[in-house]
Design a protein around this motif. Structure first.
Motif, mmCIF file in Angstrom:
data_model
loop_
_atom_site.group_PDB
_atom_site.id
_atom_site.type_symbol
_atom_site.label_atom_id
_atom_site.label_comp_id
_atom_site.label_asym_id
_atom_site.label_seq_id
_atom_site.Cartn_x
_atom_site.Cartn_y
_atom_site.Cartn_z
ATOM 1 N N HIS A 153 0.847 -1.196 0.000
ATOM 2 C CA HIS A 153 0.000 0.000 0.000
ATOM 3 C C HIS A 153 0.884 1.250 0.000
ATOM 4 C CE1 HIS A 153 -3.554 -2.424 0.897
ATOM 5 N NE2 HIS A 153 -2.833 -3.036 1.815
ATOM 6 N N THR A 154 0.656 2.139 -0.943
ATOM 7 C CA THR A 154 1.376 3.403 -0.975
ATOM 8 C C THR A 154 0.673 4.398 -0.055
ATOM 9 O OG1 THR A 154 2.094 3.023 -3.251
ATOM 10 C CG2 THR A 154 2.218 5.276 -2.420
ATOM 11 N N ILE A 155 1.400 4.881 0.917
ATOM 12 C CA ILE A 155 0.840 5.766 1.932
ATOM 13 C C ILE A 155 1.271 7.205 1.659
ATOM 14 C CG2 ILE A 155 0.609 6.230 4.396
ATOM 15 C CD1 ILE A 155 -0.468 3.499 3.557
ATOM 16 N N PHE A 156 0.292 8.087 1.530
ATOM 17 C CA PHE A 156 0.571 9.515 1.397
ATOM 18 C C PHE A 156 0.185 10.173 2.720
ATOM 19 C CE2 PHE A 156 -0.042 7.983 -2.892
ATOM 20 C CZ PHE A 156 0.967 8.610 -3.602
ATOM 21 N N SER A 157 1.184 10.502 3.484
ATOM 22 C CA SER A 157 0.936 11.049 4.823
ATOM 23 C C SER A 157 1.092 12.562 4.804
ATOM 24 C CB SER A 157 1.916 10.437 5.834
ATOM 25 O OG SER A 157 1.716 10.987 7.115
ATOM 26 N N ASP A 158 0.192 13.236 5.486
ATOM 27 C CA ASP A 158 0.280 14.687 5.637
ATOM 28 C C ASP A 158 0.234 15.001 7.123
ATOM 29 O OD1 ASP A 158 0.524 17.308 5.014
ATOM 30 O OD2 ASP A 158 -1.539 17.593 4.346
#
Length: 565
Positions: free
Chosen positions: A229-234
């Motif tokens: 899973h590609t996680i885009f964290s902000d």
């Protein structure tokens, strides 16, 4: 033993030789009697001699046995001592191991007490001790330190959609990136959940602290992959310096948290704390606490604004609006306290109080005249209450207790609230409709309704937001929008209410466009119970006369919460 044999043999030989010599002498020189007597005497002596030697041998034997027994006892004692020494050595080794294990357990316990189990970062307790030390050292030392408060955005969505296992791995990655980004003299801690904190050491200025925070922001917002899973964290970061007004470690952390909330509200990555924001925050906290007791203290009151039929001028009903008279701060605008109610969750019990107050009051007013038997009261329902499984039972309880007919109660939800979880909204509204109450979609035009959901919503009336009414003039853009909304509502076979009507020109345009009902300062401002009862007994004409238009006070509030309660 050999000594005993040697001695016995030697003495026997000597004694035998001596006796032989004596016997020979007697035989040569003595007479027979004397010789016999001498032999007899010597025989007795010899016998006694033999007995004596036997006794001596027995004694020697006993002594040797005693010495052997003593030697055996000594050997046993030595062996027992050796065994005891070995046992003692084993016990000492065990005791040393236990002592070592205890020391290690103490180290592990101290580590666990001040570190997070998941990320192995220092925890809140460790951070508080660190901040406490800096505060005790004084501003001259702590002025070179800055505290960063980090909050991961959309982390709940990761947990909900991908599971808590993935969520835990995300937190570990964040912790690892923090360790790699920070200097050796800096401290990172996990406060709990998706919140982290950093203590920056030896930072020359606030600009340097901001630059470092931006560096952390860029590092932590880079995407990464976990289990495919590609996680885009902000995230949002708040920066707080140390100052003389901070007394406790929690004060420093609170200021950094306030700055982080400011970053979140303004949708920016990094924000710096300032004292004006602190004042607003402290006021927010005070109001949040006071709101929990406002009902019990009798600080709330209801105001009612008439809903008028634009074709006939008849009174259709009222919108119930909540007002708060604080004992120390005076009147507090709904625009100030309603969002606090929403955030704190106090909105649900407050709305229940409103339901009981308004249904009971309308049941009384319907008895004033036969003209008022069909008037209704409109109560705003928040998104928090709409999501509460007890909403339907709360409404039913208020109706049962007041004796008001369900058809005399209208519940208003905003367009934005309705679309947050459209399927759930449809389900709840259908349950409410089954009770017999009316449903109205409020502030229409300000949200992003999907027509595919709008026609499925079981509502009765649609209320046009005031922003489309205030600036309406003949043939302008807002007029075209109003015409489109009204036409859409009519096609759905629903009725339309316009709010914020302040002039007769607005009223005329709305009537020409086919709007059914309206409310606003042109008809009446929201009135307290006593004043509204006076108007009801007067049976006044709610449609304005031309000469009265200029006397009406415009509703200048542009807050989305001004007319919510």
């Amino acid at each position: 033993m050999w000594k005993q044999v040697y001695l016995s043999t030697s003495v026997t030989q000597i004694a035998g030789a001596t006796l032989t010599a004596i016997v020979y002498y007697l035989y040569q020189f003595a007479d027979v009697v004397t010789s016999v007597i001498a032999v007899f005497v010597f025989a007795i002596i010899y016998i006694n001699y033999r007995q004596m030697f036997r006794d001596i041998n027995d004694s020697i034997h006993q002594v040797e046995l005693a010495e052997q027994e003593k030697a055996e006892i000594a050997n046993q004692q030595i062996q027992a001592a050796q065994e005891h020494a070995q046992e003692l050595e084993v016990l000492l080794e065990k005791e040393e191991k236990i002592s070592t294990d205890l020391r290690q357990s103490k180290v592990d316990l101290e580590h666990a007490a001040f570190h997070d189990n998941l990320t192995d970062l220092p925890n809140r307790a460790y951070l508080i001790e660190r901040l406490d030390l800096l505060l005790r050292l004084g501003v001259k030392v702590s002025q070179n330190y800055y505290v960063l408060f980090l909050d991961l955005s959309r982390f709940k969505n990761i947990n909900d959609s991908l599971g808590h296992t993935i969520g835990d791995e995300v937190l570990k990655v964040v912790a690892l990136r923090l360790r790699r980004t920070l200097r050796d003299e800096d401290t990172a801690a996990r406060l709990g959940g998706d919140e982290f904190a950093i203590v920056l050491n030896d930072i020359a200025s606030l600009d340097d602290a901001r630059d470092f925070a931006n560096k952390v922001y860029k590092k932590l917002t880079q995407p990464f992959t976990i289990q495919g899973h590609t996680i885009f964290s902000d995230l949002h970061i708040g920066i707080a310096p140390f100052d003389s007004e901070q007394i406790k470690p929690e004060d420093v952390l609170r200021d950094a948290d306030i700055a982080m909330q400011n970053a979140k509200e303004n949708n920016i990555g990094v924000a710096v704390f300032d004292k004006d924001v602190r004042s607003e925050y402290l006021e927010h906290i005070r109001l949040e606490g006071d709101l929990r007791y406002a009902c019990d203290r009798g600080e709330f009151s209801m105001h009612y604004q008439p809903l008028i039929c634009l074709r006939t001028g008849d009174l259709m009903g009222f919108e119930a609006l909540l007002r708060w008279q604080h004992p120390e701060l005076g009147f507090i605008s709904p625009a100030r306290f309603i969002p606090i109610c929403e955030d704190s969750g106090a909105i649900v019990p407050i709305t229940n109080w409103i339901l009981h107050q308004t249904t009971a009051k309308l049941a009384e007013w319907q008895k004033i005249s036969s003209d008022y038997r069909k008037i209704l009261v409109s109560v705003n329902i928040s998104g928090k209450h709409l999501a509460d499984q007890r909403l339907v039972s709360d409404v039913k309880e208020a109706l049962d207790k007041s004796g008001l007919k369900p058809s005399s109660l209208k519940l208003e939800i905003t367009e934005t609230t309705a679309m947050e979880n459209a399927e759930r909204t449809i389900e709840v509204l259908q349950e409410l409709k089954s009770l017999g109450v009316h449903i109205s979609i409020d502030d229409f035009g300000t949200g992003y309704s999907s027509l595919s959901y709008l026609h499925r919503l079981p509502f009765d009336t649609l209320k046009i937001d005031r922003s489309f009414v205030i600036n309406v003039v003949d043939r302008n853009k807002d007029t075209e929008i109003l015409q489109t909304i009204i036409a859409l509502t009519k096609n759905l076979k629903k009725e339309v209410i316009a709010e914020g009507i302040e002039t007769t020109d607005q009223l005329k345009i709305l009537i020409d466009l086919g709007c059914d009902y309206g409310q606003g300062y042109l008809f009446s401002r929201p009135l307290p119970v006593a004043d509204m009862e006076t108007e009801l007994y007067k049976k006044k004409d709610w449609l304005p006369h031309k000469e009265e238009e200029g006397a009406s006070e415009p509703d200048v509030s542009d807050s989305p919460y001004a007319n919510l309660f």
